[in-house]
Design an enzyme around this catalytic site. Structure first.
Site, short mmCIF file in Angstrom:
data_model
loop_
_atom_site.label_atom_id
_atom_site.label_comp_id
_atom_site.label_asym_id
_atom_site.label_seq_id
_atom_site.Cartn_x
_atom_site.Cartn_y
_atom_site.Cartn_z
N GLY A 14 -28.90 14.75 -19.49
CA GLY A 14 -28.09 13.75 -18.80
C GLY A 14 -28.17 12.33 -19.32
O GLY A 14 -27.63 11.42 -18.71
N TRP A 16 -26.73 10.88 -21.96
CA TRP A 16 -25.43 10.32 -22.31
C TRP A 16 -24.62 10.00 -21.05
O TRP A 16 -23.88 9.03 -21.02
CB TRP A 16 -24.64 11.29 -23.20
CG TRP A 16 -25.15 11.37 -24.60
CD1 TRP A 16 -25.90 12.37 -25.14
CD2 TRP A 16 -24.94 10.44 -25.67
NE1 TRP A 16 -26.19 12.11 -26.46
CE2 TRP A 16 -25.61 10.94 -26.81
CE3 TRP A 16 -24.26 9.23 -25.76
CZ2 TRP A 16 -25.60 10.26 -28.03
CZ3 TRP A 16 -24.26 8.55 -26.98
CH2 TRP A 16 -24.94 9.07 -28.09
N ASP A 34 -22.77 21.98 -19.36
CA ASP A 34 -23.87 22.46 -20.19
C ASP A 34 -24.22 23.87 -19.73
O ASP A 34 -23.94 24.25 -18.58
CB ASP A 34 -25.10 21.56 -20.05
CG ASP A 34 -26.08 21.71 -21.23
OD1 ASP A 34 -26.17 20.78 -22.03
OD2 ASP A 34 -26.71 22.78 -21.35
N ASP A 52 -20.05 27.53 -20.05
CA ASP A 52 -20.01 27.79 -21.48
C ASP A 52 -18.64 27.34 -22.00
O ASP A 52 -17.62 27.78 -21.49
CB ASP A 52 -20.18 29.30 -21.68
CG ASP A 52 -20.23 29.73 -23.13
OD1 ASP A 52 -19.65 29.03 -24.00
OD2 ASP A 52 -20.83 30.78 -23.41
N ASP A 75 -22.81 16.53 -27.67
CA ASP A 75 -24.16 16.50 -28.23
C ASP A 75 -24.66 17.94 -28.34
O ASP A 75 -25.85 18.19 -28.41
CB ASP A 75 -25.07 15.66 -27.33
CG ASP A 75 -26.30 15.15 -28.08
OD1 ASP A 75 -26.17 14.83 -29.27
OD2 ASP A 75 -27.37 15.08 -27.48
N LYS A 113 -21.94 15.76 -32.39
CA LYS A 113 -23.08 16.04 -33.27
C LYS A 113 -22.75 17.26 -34.12
O LYS A 113 -22.17 18.22 -33.63
CB LYS A 113 -24.33 16.30 -32.44
CG LYS A 113 -25.54 16.64 -33.31
CD LYS A 113 -26.86 16.48 -32.61
CE LYS A 113 -27.05 17.31 -31.38
NZ LYS A 113 -28.33 17.03 -30.70
#
Length: 170
Positions: A14, A16, A34, A52, A75, A113
């Protein structure tokens, strides 16, 4: 900026979300998803979903935000095994690009990322194709040996669906 809608893919634990909520303020909306539960108390303008991205309907993400997002943060990273991590990371990044039309408003921004490796250049080209500007960089906080890179892209240009060719009259 203030009042913006932000989507955080791979939001746990959490960090971000906390940064984004300070930036967007109480009028902004943040939705995070997530595989793991965030277990952090956030303000009323934050919705977190356990899910998902390969299976979750994008409408489940845009609904709580009240529309398409101004920015998407990813991320996400595979559980690192040291074997095939780069390819799993590329698959996650390509999934992000694949679902963007249902999530990110035209002109919106993306930060994701990616693990550096043989397909990284291809991923940069695929990202460049749908944004007006982009850059890939390694954060200073990242160790020299780390393969973690971030791609930051501005000015989303959703793919245009090609018009149906005219039928010939017989």
């Amino acid at each position: 900026g203030t009042g913006a809608r932000v989507l955080d893919l791979g939001c746990a634990p959490g960090a971000w979300i906390q940064i984004a909520s300070e930036i967007v303020g109480p009028r902004g909306r943040i939705v995070g998803i997530d595989l793991k539960d965030c277990r952090t108390a956030f303000g009323p303008n934050v919705t977190t979903i356990v899910g998902d991205i390969y299976k979750t309907n994008p409408a489940a993400l845009t609904g709580p935000a009240g529309g398409l997002f101004d920015a998407v943060l990813s991320d996400m990273a595979p559980d690192t095994t040291g074997h095939g991590d780069h390819f799993l990371s590329m698959r996650l990044c390509r999934r992000v690009l694949e679902i963007l039309p249902a999530l990110l408003k035209p002109g919106g921004n993306l930060t994701m990322k990616a693990f550096e490796g043989e397909e990284y250049g291809d991923l940069l080209r695929e990202t460049a194709a749908c944004f007006s500007s982009f850059k890939g960089f390694k954060p200073k906080a990242s160790r020299d040996v780390s393969v973690e890179m971030y791609i930051v892209a501005h000015g989303y240009r959703p793919p245009t669906t090609s018009p149906t060719p005219p039928r010939t009259l017989s």
